[in-house]
Design a protein around this motif. Structure first.
Motif, mmCIF file in Angstrom:
data_model
loop_
_atom_site.group_PDB
_atom_site.id
_atom_site.type_symbol
_atom_site.label_atom_id
_atom_site.label_comp_id
_atom_site.label_asym_id
_atom_site.label_seq_id
_atom_site.Cartn_x
_atom_site.Cartn_y
_atom_site.Cartn_z
ATOM 1 N N THR A 96 0.950 -1.256 0.118
ATOM 2 C CA THR A 96 0.029 0.045 -0.079
ATOM 3 C C THR A 96 0.885 1.126 -0.147
ATOM 4 O O THR A 96 2.075 1.326 0.362
ATOM 5 C CB THR A 96 -0.839 -0.063 1.300
ATOM 6 N N ALA A 97 0.242 2.495 -0.285
ATOM 7 C CA ALA A 97 1.004 3.743 -0.324
ATOM 8 C C ALA A 97 1.386 3.873 1.013
ATOM 9 O O ALA A 97 2.629 4.619 1.369
ATOM 10 C CB ALA A 97 0.010 4.653 -1.011
ATOM 11 N N ASP A 98 0.743 3.657 2.066
ATOM 12 C CA ASP A 98 1.036 3.946 3.366
ATOM 13 C C ASP A 98 1.948 3.237 3.938
ATOM 14 O O ASP A 98 3.090 3.763 4.748
ATOM 15 C CB ASP A 98 -0.016 3.611 4.573
ATOM 16 N N GLU A 99 2.179 1.863 3.480
ATOM 17 C CA GLU A 99 3.508 1.230 3.727
ATOM 18 C C GLU A 99 4.760 1.557 2.951
ATOM 19 O O GLU A 99 5.853 1.573 3.612
ATOM 20 C CB GLU A 99 3.323 -0.308 3.405
ATOM 21 N N THR A 101 5.206 4.627 2.174
ATOM 22 C CA THR A 101 5.410 5.931 2.961
ATOM 23 C C THR A 101 6.180 5.810 4.172
ATOM 24 O O THR A 101 7.483 6.340 4.402
ATOM 25 C CB THR A 101 4.299 6.785 3.147
ATOM 26 N N ALA A 102 5.622 4.827 4.977
ATOM 27 C CA ALA A 102 6.375 4.533 6.152
ATOM 28 C C ALA A 102 7.680 3.768 6.113
ATOM 29 O O ALA A 102 8.614 4.223 6.883
ATOM 30 C CB ALA A 102 5.516 3.467 7.075
ATOM 31 N N GLU A 103 7.848 2.836 4.992
ATOM 32 C CA GLU A 103 9.347 2.453 4.611
ATOM 33 C C GLU A 103 10.209 3.647 4.387
ATOM 34 O O GLU A 103 11.413 3.561 4.861
ATOM 35 C CB GLU A 103 9.155 1.505 3.587
ATOM 36 N N ARG A 105 10.033 6.605 5.298
ATOM 37 C CA ARG A 105 10.558 7.485 6.486
ATOM 38 C C ARG A 105 11.403 6.793 7.418
ATOM 39 O O ARG A 105 12.223 7.242 7.848
ATOM 40 C CB ARG A 105 9.207 7.781 7.174
#
Length: 276
Positions: A96-99, A101-103, A105
């Protein structure tokens, strides 16, 4: 190399692809794509790579030319949606896009487009999973060996030998028994389109051929001089004609000698340069 020769080489390569590239023991589909990129507006290439810590990763290369990059981004998002749907159908949960982005960061690394290296955490696991599922097509090593041999043969064919003064002199000797030795030699030199010619090489060939031609003309004038004197003798009527023959013969031989001297000097300078 001409376009026809290149197309023939490509057909030969594709023939080897058809013969050697087969499915492996697990029946994984093997494909080799030959793409004509002349009308390509954008391209994305994904290759296996190694991360900064030695982990398995991927390298993404992308470029666009002659098309709006916003349009390319839109097309890639549509393609991503299609790949996500195919991944779900295969039981592989999309990233996912959230995963993502978290990666990013977590690594605190901003990728530098259009080339980005993805690694770490959940994304890393997904990448490793994808790399392990990609099978190397059987027969690919044989195909690459064939392509390398073809490339070497093509390079050797393109490196045609240069035209040397020795080649021209050999041609003169070969055509010594021809009715017109110089004309036959000029024909052979002009027909040899495989040999490369620098301006200096072409000038050397011209000097040698014209020297032989001038000597040929001088011999013809000498023959006319001898025949006239033998037939009519030397008298008031023939003196002017015979003198003209002698002057013409002398002028032609002077020209031939000048060309021969210039060629000898040029060859001497070339030999000195090689020795240095």
């Amino acid at each position: 190399m001409t376009a026809a020769t290149r197309l023939a080489a490509l057909d030969s390569l594709l023939g080897h692809v058809a013969e050697r590239l087969v499915a492996d023991e697990q029946h994984v589909e093997a494909r080799v794509a030959v793409v004509d990129g002349r009308d390509t507006l954008a391209a994305v290439i994904i290759r296996p790579a190694t991360g900064t810590n030695g982990e398995d990763s991927i390298s993404v290369e992308a470029n666009a030319n002659g098309i709006s990059k916003a349009v390319v981004a839109y097309a890639l998002r549509q393609t991503a949606d299609q790949f996500d749907a195919a991944a779900r159908a295969d039981g592989d949960e999309p990233i996912t896009a959230d995963e993502a982005t978290a990666e990013q960061r977590a690594r605190d690394v901003v990728a530098s487009p259009p080339r980005a290296l993805l690694a770490a955490t959940d994304v890393r696991a997904a990448v490793v999973r994808g790399l392990r599922s990609a099978k190397r097509p059987s027969g690919l090593d044989a195909l690459l060996a064939v392509a390398a041999n073809m490339a070497a043969a093509q390079q050797a064919a393109e490196e045609a030998p240069a035209l040397t003064v020795a080649d021209v002199r050999d041609a003169l000797d070969f055509n010594a028994d021809d009715r017109d030795q110089v004309l036959a030699t000029l024909r052979d030199v002009l027909l040899d389109t495989t040999a490369t010619r620098t301006p200096e090489q072409a000038l050397g060939a011209a000097r040698i051929i014209l020297t032989a031609h001038a000597q040929q003309l001088a011999a013809l004038v000498e023959a006319e001089h001898a025949e006239t004197r033998t037939r009519w003798g030397l008298n008031r009527s023939t003196r002017g004609l015979l003198t003209g023959y002698s002057n013409a013969r002398r002028t032609i031989r002077t020209y031939a000698d000048r060309l021969a001297d210039e060629q000898a000097l040029a060859e001497g300078a070339a030999n000195e340069q090689v020795e240095r």
